[in-house]
Design a protein around this motif. Sequence first.
Motif, PDB file in Angstrom:
ATOM      1  N   LYS A 157    -107.055   3.945  78.489  1.00  0.00           N
ATOM      2  CA  LYS A 157    -106.923   4.799  79.667  1.00  0.00           C
ATOM      3  C   LYS A 157    -107.181   3.890  80.861  1.00  0.00           C
ATOM      4  O   LYS A 157    -108.259   3.306  80.985  1.00  0.00           O
ATOM      5  CB  LYS A 157    -107.932   5.942  79.636  1.00  0.00           C
ATOM      6  N   TRP A 158    -106.174   3.741  81.720  1.00  0.00           N
ATOM      7  CA  TRP A 158    -106.278   2.846  82.870  1.00  0.00           C
ATOM      8  C   TRP A 158    -106.358   3.672  84.138  1.00  0.00           C
ATOM      9  O   TRP A 158    -105.546   4.583  84.350  1.00  0.00           O
ATOM     10  CB  TRP A 158    -105.078   1.906  82.935  1.00  0.00           C
ATOM     11  N   THR A 159    -107.345   3.389  84.987  1.00  0.00           N
ATOM     12  CA  THR A 159    -107.552   4.123  86.224  1.00  0.00           C
ATOM     13  C   THR A 159    -107.620   3.147  87.389  1.00  0.00           C
ATOM     14  O   THR A 159    -108.315   2.123  87.310  1.00  0.00           O
ATOM     15  CB  THR A 159    -108.857   4.947  86.167  1.00  0.00           C
ATOM     16  N   ASN A 160    -106.911   3.488  88.466  1.00  0.00           N
ATOM     17  CA  ASN A 160    -106.928   2.731  89.708  1.00  0.00           C
ATOM     18  C   ASN A 160    -107.536   3.643  90.766  1.00  0.00           C
ATOM     19  O   ASN A 160    -106.981   4.693  91.067  1.00  0.00           O
ATOM     20  CB  ASN A 160    -105.495   2.332  90.083  1.00  0.00           C
ATOM     21  N   ARG A 161    -108.709   3.247  91.289  1.00  0.00           N
ATOM     22  CA  ARG A 161    -109.352   4.019  92.356  1.00  0.00           C
ATOM     23  C   ARG A 161    -109.388   3.167  93.624  1.00  0.00           C
ATOM     24  O   ARG A 161    -109.391   1.938  93.549  1.00  0.00           O
ATOM     25  CB  ARG A 161    -110.772   4.413  91.970  1.00  0.00           C
ATOM     26  N   VAL A 171    -108.727   8.699  93.292  1.00  0.00           N
ATOM     27  CA  VAL A 171    -107.872   8.183  92.219  1.00  0.00           C
ATOM     28  C   VAL A 171    -106.460   8.016  92.765  1.00  0.00           C
ATOM     29  O   VAL A 171    -105.884   8.959  93.303  1.00  0.00           O
ATOM     30  CB  VAL A 171    -107.868   9.116  90.992  1.00  0.00           C
ATOM     31  N   GLU A 173    -104.025   6.421  90.653  1.00  0.00           N
ATOM     32  CA  GLU A 173    -103.215   6.650  89.457  1.00  0.00           C
ATOM     33  C   GLU A 173    -104.082   6.494  88.227  1.00  0.00           C
ATOM     34  O   GLU A 173    -105.099   5.817  88.256  1.00  0.00           O
ATOM     35  CB  GLU A 173    -102.021   5.691  89.416  1.00  0.00           C
ATOM     36  N   GLU A 174    -103.643   7.152  87.156  1.00  0.00           N
ATOM     37  CA  GLU A 174    -104.351   7.091  85.890  1.00  0.00           C
ATOM     38  C   GLU A 174    -103.299   7.227  84.795  1.00  0.00           C
ATOM     39  O   GLU A 174    -102.432   8.098  84.883  1.00  0.00           O
ATOM     40  CB  GLU A 174    -105.355   8.240  85.838  1.00  0.00           C
ATOM     41  N   TYR A 175    -103.389   6.348  83.778  1.00  0.00           N
ATOM     42  CA  TYR A 175    -102.374   6.328  82.732  1.00  0.00           C
ATOM     43  C   TYR A 175    -103.034   6.162  81.365  1.00  0.00           C
ATOM     44  O   TYR A 175    -104.104   5.570  81.255  1.00  0.00           O
ATOM     45  CB  TYR A 175    -101.395   5.166  82.907  1.00  0.00           C
TER      46      TYR A 175
END
Length: 180
Positions: A157-161, A171, A173-175
């Motif tokens: 689970k990849w999160t860009n904050r 947030v 994006e989250e993938y």
Amino acid sequence: MEPASGQSTFMETTRETTWTPPPALIAGPEMEALKKFMSDCDWIGSVQAGGMGQGSPEMEATGKGRFTPIMDGVWLVGDFEQNQYVSGNLLIIWKMHFIVGWNPTTQSYKIALVDNNGTADLMSGRIEGNRFMAENSPGGPVRLELVWELVGDGTIKWTNRCSINEGPWFVVEEYICTPV
């Protein structure tokens, strides 16, 4: 010609010294631990409304990340590409080049990244349990936090904050990244 008072000549300041070159880094357990977070993957998801700047729409996204060890495994290079769509129409093709390795002096991971939006940044990273977390330095207009969380069977689970001008974190994006 005599040196001015208080100055010395080259010969007076040169002393014979013994110098040993620093040993080359070798890939150790820190790089082995990093591999479970940095593996070839694909993803499908969305970029949040406002995630690409004030007023930007929500965008559907498909992407991929590919990793290559370099310099005998001391560094890991990640190349990322993501297509972003609004109402089914391709709007943005985003690309990033990412290099990560272990710095024994600071006892942390160091990351350099550049992308085709004009971002060029340095980050520090750490592993905390099933997460690899990276942040750029405070004080700049844009703060980034990237998190790779191992959720099972090599799935990440990849999160860009992001925080703008030291404002609240949000947030972008989250993938769910599936291994390929």
